[in-house]
Design a protein around this motif. Sequence first.
Motif, PDB file in Angstrom:
ATOM      1  N   ARG A   1      17.386  29.201  58.414  1.00  0.00           N
ATOM      2  CA  ARG A   1      18.326  28.327  57.701  1.00  0.00           C
ATOM      3  C   ARG A   1      19.160  29.184  56.752  1.00  0.00           C
ATOM      4  O   ARG A   1      18.614  29.931  55.935  1.00  0.00           O
ATOM      5  N   VAL A   2      20.498  29.081  56.878  1.00  0.00           N
ATOM      6  CA  VAL A   2      21.407  29.899  56.068  1.00  0.00           C
ATOM      7  C   VAL A   2      22.566  29.070  55.541  1.00  0.00           C
ATOM      8  O   VAL A   2      22.834  27.961  56.009  1.00  0.00           O
ATOM      9  N   ARG A   3      23.234  29.651  54.554  1.00  0.00           N
ATOM     10  CA  ARG A   3      24.501  29.139  54.033  1.00  0.00           C
ATOM     11  C   ARG A   3      25.536  30.234  54.233  1.00  0.00           C
ATOM     12  O   ARG A   3      25.197  31.413  54.286  1.00  0.00           O
ATOM     13  N   LEU A   4      26.797  29.848  54.308  1.00  0.00           N
ATOM     14  CA  LEU A   4      27.852  30.842  54.445  1.00  0.00           C
ATOM     15  C   LEU A   4      28.226  31.369  53.071  1.00  0.00           C
ATOM     16  O   LEU A   4      28.506  30.605  52.157  1.00  0.00           O
ATOM     17  N   ALA A   5      28.217  32.679  52.926  1.00  0.00           N
ATOM     18  CA  ALA A   5      28.545  33.311  51.655  1.00  0.00           C
ATOM     19  C   ALA A   5      29.972  33.844  51.659  1.00  0.00           C
ATOM     20  O   ALA A   5      30.614  33.925  50.611  1.00  0.00           O
ATOM     21  N   GLU A   6      30.467  34.226  52.830  1.00  0.00           N
ATOM     22  CA  GLU A   6      31.827  34.769  52.944  1.00  0.00           C
ATOM     23  C   GLU A   6      32.344  34.498  54.342  1.00  0.00           C
ATOM     24  O   GLU A   6      31.612  34.632  55.325  1.00  0.00           O
ATOM     25  N   VAL A   7      33.597  34.109  54.414  1.00  0.00           N
ATOM     26  CA  VAL A   7      34.255  33.889  55.694  1.00  0.00           C
ATOM     27  C   VAL A   7      35.628  34.520  55.615  1.00  0.00           C
ATOM     28  O   VAL A   7      36.405  34.208  54.707  1.00  0.00           O
ATOM     29  N   SER A   8      35.922  35.415  56.542  1.00  0.00           N
ATOM     30  CA  SER A   8      37.239  36.041  56.598  1.00  0.00           C
ATOM     31  C   SER A   8      37.554  36.341  58.061  1.00  0.00           C
ATOM     32  O   SER A   8      36.662  36.268  58.906  1.00  0.00           O
ATOM     33  N   PRO A   9      38.787  36.709  58.357  1.00  0.00           N
ATOM     34  CA  PRO A   9      39.118  37.072  59.736  1.00  0.00           C
ATOM     35  C   PRO A   9      38.441  38.371  60.177  1.00  0.00           C
ATOM     36  O   PRO A   9      38.524  38.743  61.338  1.00  0.00           O
ATOM     37  N   ASN A  10      37.765  39.048  59.264  1.00  0.00           N
ATOM     38  CA  ASN A  10      37.089  40.300  59.591  1.00  0.00           C
ATOM     39  C   ASN A  10      35.599  40.134  59.816  1.00  0.00           C
ATOM     40  O   ASN A  10      34.995  40.899  60.559  1.00  0.00           O
ATOM     41  N   ARG A  11      34.995  39.140  59.127  1.00  0.00           N
ATOM     42  CA  ARG A  11      33.553  38.964  59.246  1.00  0.00           C
ATOM     43  C   ARG A  11      33.127  37.629  58.640  1.00  0.00           C
ATOM     44  O   ARG A  11      33.869  37.006  57.890  1.00  0.00           O
ATOM     45  N   ILE A  12      31.900  37.251  58.991  1.00  0.00           N
ATOM     46  CA  ILE A  12      31.246  36.084  58.414  1.00  0.00           C
ATOM     47  C   ILE A  12      29.944  36.597  57.813  1.00  0.00           C
ATOM     48  O   ILE A  12      29.195  37.324  58.476  1.00  0.00           O
ATOM     49  N   VAL A  13      29.694  36.258  56.569  1.00  0.00           N
ATOM     50  CA  VAL A  13      28.448  36.670  55.921  1.00  0.00           C
ATOM     51  C   VAL A  13      27.627  35.406  55.653  1.00  0.00           C
ATOM     52  O   VAL A  13      28.100  34.482  54.990  1.00  0.00           O
ATOM     53  N   ALA A  14      26.416  35.402  56.206  1.00  0.00           N
ATOM     54  CA  ALA A  14      25.484  34.299  55.998  1.00  0.00           C
ATOM     55  C   ALA A  14      24.395  34.769  55.048  1.00  0.00           C
ATOM     56  O   ALA A  14      23.993  35.936  55.070  1.00  0.00           O
ATOM     57  N   LYS A  15      23.899  33.850  54.233  1.00  0.00           N
ATOM     58  CA  LYS A  15      22.851  34.145  53.254  1.00  0.00           C
ATOM     59  C   LYS A  15      21.687  33.220  53.531  1.00  0.00           C
ATOM     60  O   LYS A  15      21.872  32.014  53.729  1.00  0.00           O
ATOM     61  N   GLN A  16      20.483  33.778  53.553  1.00  0.00           N
ATOM     62  CA  GLN A  16      19.303  32.938  53.735  1.00  0.00           C
ATOM     63  C   GLN A  16      19.313  31.847  52.677  1.00  0.00           C
ATOM     64  O   GLN A  16      19.525  32.116  51.500  1.00  0.00           O
ATOM     65  N   ASP A  17      19.115  30.599  53.107  1.00  0.00           N
ATOM     66  CA  ASP A  17      19.083  29.491  52.159  1.00  0.00           C
ATOM     67  C   ASP A  17      17.799  29.580  51.354  1.00  0.00           C
ATOM     68  O   ASP A  17      16.702  29.538  51.915  1.00  0.00           O
ATOM     69  N   ASP A  18      17.940  29.723  50.037  1.00  0.00           N
ATOM     70  CA  ASP A  18      16.771  29.857  49.172  1.00  0.00           C
ATOM     71  C   ASP A  18      16.464  28.553  48.433  1.00  0.00           C
ATOM     72  O   ASP A  18      15.661  28.532  47.506  1.00  0.00           O
ATOM     73  N   PHE A  19      17.125  27.469  48.830  1.00  0.00           N
ATOM     74  CA  PHE A  19      16.901  26.144  48.245  1.00  0.00           C
ATOM     75  C   PHE A  19      17.144  26.138  46.733  1.00  0.00           C
ATOM     76  O   PHE A  19      16.541  25.365  46.003  1.00  0.00           O
ATOM     77  N   GLY A  20      18.001  27.051  46.256  1.00  0.00           N
ATOM     78  CA  GLY A  20      18.339  27.106  44.837  1.00  0.00           C
ATOM     79  C   GLY A  20      17.294  27.753  43.959  1.00  0.00           C
ATOM     80  O   GLY A  20      17.359  27.647  42.736  1.00  0.00           O
ATOM     81  N   ALA A  21      16.345  28.444  44.554  1.00  0.00           N
ATOM     82  CA  ALA A  21      15.268  29.074  43.775  1.00  0.00           C
ATOM     83  C   ALA A  21      15.800  30.265  42.982  1.00  0.00           C
ATOM     84  O   ALA A  21      16.388  31.177  43.550  1.00  0.00           O
ATOM     85  N   VAL A  22      15.605  30.229  41.688  1.00  0.00           N
ATOM     86  CA  VAL A  22      16.013  31.337  40.827  1.00  0.00           C
ATOM     87  C   VAL A  22      15.060  32.497  41.082  1.00  0.00           C
ATOM     88  O   VAL A  22      13.851  32.332  41.120  1.00  0.00           O
ATOM     89  N   GLY A  23      15.605  33.677  41.267  1.00  0.00           N
ATOM     90  CA  GLY A  23      14.787  34.858  41.481  1.00  0.00           C
ATOM     91  C   GLY A  23      14.348  35.074  42.920  1.00  0.00           C
ATOM     92  O   GLY A  23      13.632  36.029  43.206  1.00  0.00           O
ATOM     93  N   ALA A  24      14.744  34.200  43.830  1.00  0.00           N
ATOM     94  CA  ALA A  24      14.400  34.380  45.242  1.00  0.00           C
ATOM     95  C   ALA A  24      15.139  35.593  45.794  1.00  0.00           C
ATOM     96  O   ALA A  24      16.241  35.912  45.348  1.00  0.00           O
ATOM     97  N   PRO A  25      14.553  36.287  46.764  1.00  0.00           N
ATOM     98  CA  PRO A  25      15.243  37.432  47.373  1.00  0.00           C
ATOM     99  C   PRO A  25      16.569  36.995  47.995  1.00  0.00           C
ATOM    100  O   PRO A  25      16.651  35.919  48.589  1.00  0.00           O
ATOM    101  N   GLN A  26      17.582  37.791  47.838  1.00  0.00           N
ATOM    102  CA  GLN A  26      18.899  37.507  48.399  1.00  0.00           C
ATOM    103  C   GLN A  26      19.027  38.259  49.726  1.00  0.00           C
ATOM    104  O   GLN A  26      19.190  39.477  49.725  1.00  0.00           O
ATOM    105  N   LEU A  27      18.921  37.555  50.834  1.00  0.00           N
ATOM    106  CA  LEU A  27      19.007  38.167  52.152  1.00  0.00           C
ATOM    107  C   LEU A  27      20.321  37.759  52.807  1.00  0.00           C
ATOM    108  O   LEU A  27      20.576  36.566  53.010  1.00  0.00           O
TER     109      LEU A  27
END
Length: 114
Positions: free
Chosen positions: A71-97
Motif C-alpha cells: 500500500r502506497v501513496r504518491l509522493a511525486e508525479v512528473s513527466p520524468n518519474r513517479i515516486v511512491a511512498k509506503q503508506d505509513d498510516f500517518g505514524a510519526v517516526g515510521a520509516p520513510q520508504l
Amino acid sequence: MEDWIEHRRADGERVGWMRPDGDRFVPVDLLGRDLTGPVDWLTAEETLDAAGIGYLADLFELRLDDGSWLRVRLAEVSPNRIVAKQDDFGAVGAPQLFYTLPFPLPDTLRPLSR
C-alpha cells in the motif's frame, strides 16, 4: 511526449496533456493514462478539467519484486518519474520508504482495490 500539449486549469495547475491523434486529441492524466479515446479539442479540455488532480491523493498498490502488493501513496508525479511512498498510516517516526518508478504509470502500480 514531445508532441503532447500541456493543459492547465484556470488557476494555472497542470492537470494533464492532450496527445494529438490525427485531427483529434486524447486527454492524458498526470500519470500518463489515456482518459478517453480520440476526441475533439474542447472535449479533451473538459475531460482533463473534470478529472482534476484529486486522484493523486488516493491510495495505490505497488507490486514488489517478490510479487506481493504494498500500500502506497504518491509522493511525486512528473513527466520524468513517479515516486511512491509506503503508506505509513500517518505514524510519526515510521520509516520513510520511497520507490521511484518510470512515467507513464507502470503496470506495477495501480489504484488500491477496496
